[in-house]
Write an enzyme that holds these catalytic residues in place. Structure first.
Site, PDB file in Angstrom:
ATOM      1  N   LYS A 113      -6.534  22.947   9.712  1.00  0.00           N
ATOM      2  CA  LYS A 113      -6.703  23.496  11.061  1.00  0.00           C
ATOM      3  C   LYS A 113      -6.384  24.987  11.005  1.00  0.00           C
ATOM      4  O   LYS A 113      -5.232  25.387  10.881  1.00  0.00           O
ATOM      5  CB  LYS A 113      -5.788  22.769  12.040  1.00  0.00           C
ATOM      6  CG  LYS A 113      -5.992  21.249  12.043  1.00  0.00           C
ATOM      7  CD  LYS A 113      -4.952  20.550  12.888  1.00  0.00           C
ATOM      8  CE  LYS A 113      -5.120  19.034  12.824  1.00  0.00           C
ATOM      9  NZ  LYS A 113      -4.830  18.499  11.480  1.00  0.00           N
TER      10      LYS A 113
ATOM     11  N   THR B 160       0.844  -1.179   0.000  1.00  0.00           N
ATOM     12  CA  THR B 160       0.000   0.000   0.000  1.00  0.00           C
ATOM     13  C   THR B 160       0.886   1.237   0.000  1.00  0.00           C
ATOM     14  O   THR B 160       1.923   1.270   0.656  1.00  0.00           O
ATOM     15  CB  THR B 160      -0.952   0.017   1.211  1.00  0.00           C
ATOM     16  OG1 THR B 160      -1.758   1.195   1.174  1.00  0.00           O
ATOM     17  CG2 THR B 160      -0.196  -0.025   2.525  1.00  0.00           C
TER      18      THR B 160
ATOM     19  N   GLU C 183      -5.625  -1.832   3.864  1.00  0.00           N
ATOM     20  CA  GLU C 183      -5.427  -2.654   5.057  1.00  0.00           C
ATOM     21  C   GLU C 183      -6.672  -3.436   5.466  1.00  0.00           C
ATOM     22  O   GLU C 183      -6.588  -4.333   6.308  1.00  0.00           O
ATOM     23  CB  GLU C 183      -4.981  -1.755   6.226  1.00  0.00           C
ATOM     24  CG  GLU C 183      -3.609  -1.128   6.042  1.00  0.00           C
ATOM     25  CD  GLU C 183      -3.618   0.155   5.218  1.00  0.00           C
ATOM     26  OE1 GLU C 183      -2.591   0.853   5.215  1.00  0.00           O
ATOM     27  OE2 GLU C 183      -4.650   0.468   4.574  1.00  0.00           O
TER      28      GLU C 183
ATOM     29  N   TRP D 190     -11.580  23.328  12.647  1.00  0.00           N
ATOM     30  CA  TRP D 190     -11.224  22.326  11.648  1.00  0.00           C
ATOM     31  C   TRP D 190     -12.077  22.566  10.410  1.00  0.00           C
ATOM     32  O   TRP D 190     -13.311  22.640  10.491  1.00  0.00           O
ATOM     33  CB  TRP D 190     -11.488  20.918  12.179  1.00  0.00           C
ATOM     34  CG  TRP D 190     -10.418  20.398  13.077  1.00  0.00           C
ATOM     35  CD1 TRP D 190      -9.482  21.122  13.745  1.00  0.00           C
ATOM     36  CD2 TRP D 190     -10.178  19.035  13.407  1.00  0.00           C
ATOM     37  NE1 TRP D 190      -8.676  20.313  14.486  1.00  0.00           N
ATOM     38  CE2 TRP D 190      -9.065  19.007  14.298  1.00  0.00           C
ATOM     39  CE3 TRP D 190     -10.768  17.836  13.061  1.00  0.00           C
ATOM     40  CZ2 TRP D 190      -8.555  17.837  14.822  1.00  0.00           C
ATOM     41  CZ3 TRP D 190     -10.272  16.654  13.587  1.00  0.00           C
ATOM     42  CH2 TRP D 190      -9.168  16.653  14.448  1.00  0.00           C
TER      43      TRP D 190
END
Length: 534
Positions: free
Chosen positions: A432, A185, A331, A437
């Site tokens: 940020k 990956t 994963e 956020w």
């Protein structure tokens, strides 16, 4: 006393969960459907079984033994499907090589995977030649092609070797926890990381995802009459596990080779393809290739790998593509959840189709803060019986992946009122700024609604006062918008509270196209580098 059972009968079959049993199910139901190869050949399932047996014999004659690794470099082909089964069924490990990586990264992944045999399409012969020079572990290279054999067929031509073979490999049972597949990956930093999956994990993933897709609502459901064609590279997480599902169900399968838009549409029309999957970029590519044309029958496509904008979903529907979102990562083998709408759902059905959706069976999900306490919004962590256990020998990264006994996705998420997973952003991509956020994916979705924006991406760049500030990258449609145009357009979303005024971008950079990673995602690391260059 509690109920007691006698020991199993001496000849009771224990039935390990092995990949070969997925193929056997299609054979036992006597599927009459065809598998259309990338070179135009048409195989029945009995033909597929025979070719799988012959491929295993060829590999065995080349010295492959249980536990050895066989690497594949190919486009999406019937040969890849055969390797999906033959290699793990003989107890060896299938390594799917990302052919879109740089030659240096390909060499690293092949060396790290320990491959001894390489099945290589003629298009990648120059890379294979370099691999043999620098990796003495590679003992044989078998050449593959979709036309005439290549002048340099390495240590043998795939089709010739299979045609000359007569014996079929005597597949036997073994431990279901044996490793079946491995691949690497890729992220935006560091070397590619190895992941691996066992037979048991792949079989359970196949069954759970098949159950989910068979239970989708009308117009999105996978049925035994569907015609399947992958639009996710087969080197990428087993093409999301769909070739195993399609084979288990005995579907007609179509393998397109290299992704060429006009060829994909030709195959779709000629073979009546009805079910596919791919990244949103590919959905956009198909819409562009269709032009003003609308398909005469619905083409169901699961879109995953990155955020799936409502605007793209609507544009696809106008062309006869019924796309809806799925969620997962390398994963997780990869499917964790699938968007699902119910007939009695209130609200915006289009928006529901674009969410990460509901977990598939056997998947547990939580949203947690840094201390692994449940949170309204935070990192999505998961458990399922098919998640990779580690990153090979990278113990530090493995420990971070499984901190606290949950696999950490690095995705910021929340749950909707009806329990859907709503992916907000990647932890590393959240902007940020000013103590707030800003969700980059939300900003991209909103800006894509602008009539002069074809594609968009947001990144945060360092700012001495605010910490970070948003920068917008836009591929224009028609007349290029200005930063003032974007601010005016976004003002309505600020006014109704959807976004903060801090989310308005400081800069707008117009580009002809957005950079992509090897699996088709927007490369935000490259975008951040472009900010300084601009």
């Amino acid at each position: 006393m509690g109920l007691r059972f006698a020991d199993p009968a001496a000849e009771a079959y224990r039935y390990p969960l092995l990949i070969r049993h997925l193929l056997q199910s299609a054979l036992d139901t006597r599927s009459g459907n065809a598998i259309v190869g990338s070179d135009g050949r048409r195989l029945g399932y009995v033909d597929l079984e025979r070719r799988i047996g012959r491929l295993a014999c060829v590999l065995s004659a080349s010295g492959v033994r249980p536990g050895d690794t066989v690497a594949v470099m190919d486009w999406d082909s019937h040969r890849y499907l055969e390797a999906y089964f033959a290699v793990p069924m003989m107890g060896a490990v299938l390594q799917t090589v990302n052919v879109r990586l740089s030659p240096e990264q390909i060499a690293y992944t092949v060396e790290d995977g320990g491959a001894r045999i390489l099945l290589c399409h003629a298009d990648f012969a120059p890379i294979a030649a370099e691999l043999r020079k620098r990796l003495p572990q590679i003992e044989r290279v078998l050449s593959m092609h979709d036309g005439d054999p290549a002048p340099d067929s390495g240590d043998g031509d795939y089709e010739t070797l299979l045609a000359d073979g007569e014996d079929l490999y005597p597949f036997e049972d073994f431990d279901e926890n044996a490793i079946a597949t491995t691949f690497h990956t890729t992220g935006t930093t560091g070397l590619p990381k190895a992941v691996a999956f066992s037979h048991r994990q792949i079989v359970l993933h196949t069954l759970a995802v098949a159950m989910t897709l068979l239970g989708q609502p009308d117009g999105e459901r996978l049925t035994r009459s569907d015609v399947y064609m992958p639009l996710t590279p087969m080197f990428h997480v087993h093409a999301w596990g769909m070739p195993y599902i399609a084979t288990l169900l005995g579907l007609k399968q179509v393998y397109p080779g290299r992704y060429i838009p006009d060829r994909l549409l030709m195959l779709r029309d000629r073979e009546s393809v009805t079910f596919s999957h791919g990244v949103p970029t590919l959905v956009q590519m198909l819409i562009g290739a269709l032009g003003d044309r609308t398909l005469d029958a619905d083409w169901k496509i699961i879109a995953g790998g990155s955020a799936f904008p409502v605007t793209l979903r609507d544009a696809a529907r106008e062309r006869g593509i019924r796309a809806y979102a799925g969620y997962g990562m390398s994963e997780t083998a990869p499917v964790i959840s699938v968007a699902r709408r119910n007939e009695d759902d209130a609200g915006d059905a289009a928006a529901l189709s674009c969410l990460a959706g509901k977990p598939v069976p056997l998947v547990q999900v939580r949203i947690v803060d840094d201390s692994l306490h449940d949170a309204a919004e935070g990192e999505l962590v998961v458990r399922a019986p098919w998640l990779t256990m580690n990153y090979g020998t990278d113990h530090g990264a493995s420990d971070g992946l499984w901190r606290g006994g949950w696999l950490h996705t690095q995705d910021v998420a929340r749950f909707s009122a009806r329990g859907d997973i709503v992916i907000r952003d990647r932890l590393k991509d959240v902007i940020k700024t000013g103590g707030e956020w800003v969700c980059s994916t939300q900003m991209e979705e909103l800006v894509l609604r602008h009539p002069y924006v074809a594609m968009a991406s947001f990144v945060g760049v360092p700012d001495p006062r605010w910490g970070e500030r948003p920068v917008a990258f836009v591929v224009p449609r028609g007349e290029p918008p200005t930063i003032e145009d974007i601010h005016v357009f976004l003002a309505a979303f600020v006014a109704d509270g959807q976004i903060s005024r801090y989310a308005l971008p400081d800069r707008l950079i117009l580009v002809d196209e957005l950079p992509r990673t090897s699996v088709g995602k927007i490369d935000k690391k490259a975008l951040r580098g472009m900010v300084g260059a601009a």
